[in-house]
Design a protein around this motif. Structure first.
Motif, PDB file in Angstrom:
ATOM      1  N   LEU A 169      42.804  40.870  49.025  1.00 37.44           N
ATOM      2  CA  LEU A 169      42.386  39.641  48.360  1.00 37.44           C
ATOM      3  C   LEU A 169      41.243  38.937  49.078  1.00 37.44           C
ATOM      4  O   LEU A 169      40.704  37.968  48.550  1.00 37.44           O
ATOM      5  CB  LEU A 169      43.574  38.690  48.228  1.00 37.44           C
ATOM      6  CG  LEU A 169      44.702  39.176  47.314  1.00 37.44           C
ATOM      7  CD1 LEU A 169      45.821  38.160  47.281  1.00 37.44           C
ATOM      8  CD2 LEU A 169      44.193  39.447  45.916  1.00 37.44           C
ATOM      9  N   GLN A 170      40.869  39.402  50.263  1.00 35.24           N
ATOM     10  CA  GLN A 170      39.763  38.776  50.981  1.00 35.24           C
ATOM     11  C   GLN A 170      38.477  38.938  50.178  1.00 35.24           C
ATOM     12  O   GLN A 170      38.157  40.023  49.701  1.00 35.24           O
ATOM     13  CB  GLN A 170      39.574  39.415  52.357  1.00 35.24           C
ATOM     14  CG  GLN A 170      40.415  38.793  53.421  1.00 35.24           C
ATOM     15  CD  GLN A 170      40.153  39.424  54.781  1.00 35.24           C
ATOM     16  OE1 GLN A 170      39.618  40.514  54.876  1.00 35.24           O
ATOM     17  NE2 GLN A 170      40.553  38.725  55.826  1.00 35.24           N
ATOM     18  N   GLY A 171      37.756  37.839  50.015  1.00 33.32           N
ATOM     19  CA  GLY A 171      36.485  37.881  49.313  1.00 33.32           C
ATOM     20  C   GLY A 171      36.619  37.781  47.806  1.00 33.32           C
ATOM     21  O   GLY A 171      35.636  37.889  47.089  1.00 33.32           O
ATOM     22  N   THR A 172      37.821  37.583  47.287  1.00 30.34           N
ATOM     23  CA  THR A 172      38.001  37.415  45.845  1.00 30.34           C
ATOM     24  C   THR A 172      38.375  35.979  45.552  1.00 30.34           C
ATOM     25  O   THR A 172      38.675  35.197  46.455  1.00 30.34           O
ATOM     26  CB  THR A 172      39.101  38.353  45.303  1.00 30.34           C
ATOM     27  OG1 THR A 172      40.338  37.996  45.919  1.00 30.34           O
ATOM     28  CG2 THR A 172      38.785  39.799  45.580  1.00 30.34           C
ATOM     29  N   ASP A 173      38.382  35.636  44.277  1.00 23.51           N
ATOM     30  CA  ASP A 173      38.727  34.274  43.871  1.00 23.51           C
ATOM     31  C   ASP A 173      40.227  34.080  43.700  1.00 23.51           C
ATOM     32  O   ASP A 173      40.680  32.975  43.429  1.00 23.51           O
ATOM     33  CB  ASP A 173      38.033  33.933  42.547  1.00 23.51           C
ATOM     34  CG  ASP A 173      36.519  33.911  42.710  1.00 23.51           C
ATOM     35  OD1 ASP A 173      36.061  33.702  43.854  1.00 23.51           O
ATOM     36  OD2 ASP A 173      35.809  34.095  41.706  1.00 23.51           O
ATOM     37  N   ILE A 174      40.982  35.139  43.846  1.00 20.14           N
ATOM     38  CA  ILE A 174      42.431  35.049  43.651  1.00 20.14           C
ATOM     39  C   ILE A 174      43.044  34.331  44.852  1.00 20.14           C
ATOM     40  O   ILE A 174      42.825  34.729  45.994  1.00 20.14           O
ATOM     41  CB  ILE A 174      43.047  36.451  43.507  1.00 20.14           C
ATOM     42  CG1 ILE A 174      42.402  37.186  42.339  1.00 20.14           C
ATOM     43  CG2 ILE A 174      44.552  36.367  43.331  1.00 20.14           C
ATOM     44  CD1 ILE A 174      42.786  38.642  42.258  1.00 20.14           C
ATOM     45  N   PRO A 175      43.812  33.271  44.600  1.00 17.97           N
ATOM     46  CA  PRO A 175      44.421  32.567  45.736  1.00 17.97           C
ATOM     47  C   PRO A 175      45.551  33.405  46.330  1.00 17.97           C
ATOM     48  O   PRO A 175      46.264  34.115  45.622  1.00 17.97           O
ATOM     49  CB  PRO A 175      44.972  31.284  45.115  1.00 17.97           C
ATOM     50  CG  PRO A 175      45.188  31.628  43.688  1.00 17.97           C
ATOM     51  CD  PRO A 175      44.140  32.653  43.328  1.00 17.97           C
ATOM     52  N   THR A 176      45.695  33.310  47.625  1.00 19.09           N
ATOM     53  CA  THR A 176      46.776  34.052  48.273  1.00 19.09           C
ATOM     54  C   THR A 176      48.080  33.312  48.059  1.00 19.09           C
ATOM     55  O   THR A 176      48.127  32.088  48.024  1.00 19.09           O
ATOM     56  CB  THR A 176      46.518  34.214  49.780  1.00 19.09           C
ATOM     57  OG1 THR A 176      46.369  32.916  50.345  1.00 19.09           O
ATOM     58  CG2 THR A 176      45.296  35.052  50.040  1.00 19.09           C
ATOM     59  N   VAL A 177      49.116  34.060  47.924  1.00 20.37           N
ATOM     60  CA  VAL A 177      50.439  33.502  47.681  1.00 20.37           C
ATOM     61  C   VAL A 177      51.072  33.180  49.027  1.00 20.37           C
ATOM     62  O   VAL A 177      50.987  33.965  49.967  1.00 20.37           O
ATOM     63  CB  VAL A 177      51.307  34.521  46.909  1.00 20.37           C
ATOM     64  CG1 VAL A 177      52.689  33.959  46.658  1.00 20.37           C
ATOM     65  CG2 VAL A 177      50.629  34.908  45.621  1.00 20.37           C
TER      66      VAL A 177
END
Length: 172
Positions: A55-63
């Motif tokens: 998920l690093q570098g994406t717009d998806i928030p980490t859970v």
């Protein structure tokens, strides 16, 4: 270095084992390796989180951390009750087959036993396990609150509708 045993002689160098990892090194290299090896082996490694890296570098928030699962209380085993039920079922089946062979009247069926882990529905008196009981009791509550179908009342409604339609058609 005095307590380390000579392990292998490589050409003209003597190799000594590391006290921590057991690998063999020359004396000068072992002096540098020793503190590093102790430092590395004393650390507890964190488990690798591939989701975080993906998920690093994406717009998806980490859970965030998921809540710990609730520890369910350990239920008391009712194997003895189940065993007795099984034995009684076998005995009644033997009596049944014996009565059929001899031509006697059939014995009464064994009384049903209820599982103590099951929850009884207050509306229909059926028994369910916990998860099914939660779903069923809500459903059964809604079902019992619905109006009951009364065929006489329904027939009266149909007659009154027919009369209203007849009067409406006469007025036109």
């Amino acid at each position: 270095m005095g307590e380390a045993q000579l392990l292998v002689e490589d050409g003209n160098q003597k190799l000594f084992p590391c006290e921590v990892c057991g690998r063999c090194f020359a004396t000068d290299v072992l002096e540098r390796h020793g503190p590093i090896c102790k430092k590395v082996f004393n650390k507890k490694r964190k488990p690798f989180n591939s989701l975080k890296q993906r998920l690093q570098g994406t717009d998806i928030p980490t859970v965030g951390k998921s809540p710990q699962p609730k520890v369910q209380p350990v239920r008391k085993s009712n194997w003895r009750q189940q065993h007795e039920d099984f034995i009684n079922t076998i005995r009644s089946a033997k009596q049944f087959t014996l009565a059929i062979k001899e031509g006697r009247p059939l014995p009464p069926p064994p009384r049903p036993t209820s599982n103590p882990d099951y929850i009884q529905c207050p509306y229909c008196m059926r028994r369910f396990n916990e998860t099914a009981a939660q779903r069923h009791i809500n459903f059964c509550k809604n079902q019992t609150s619905r109006p009951v179908f009364d065929p006489i009342q329904m027939a009266a409604r149909l007659v009154s509708r027919a009369q209203c339609k007849a009067q409406a058609s006469l007025k036109k």
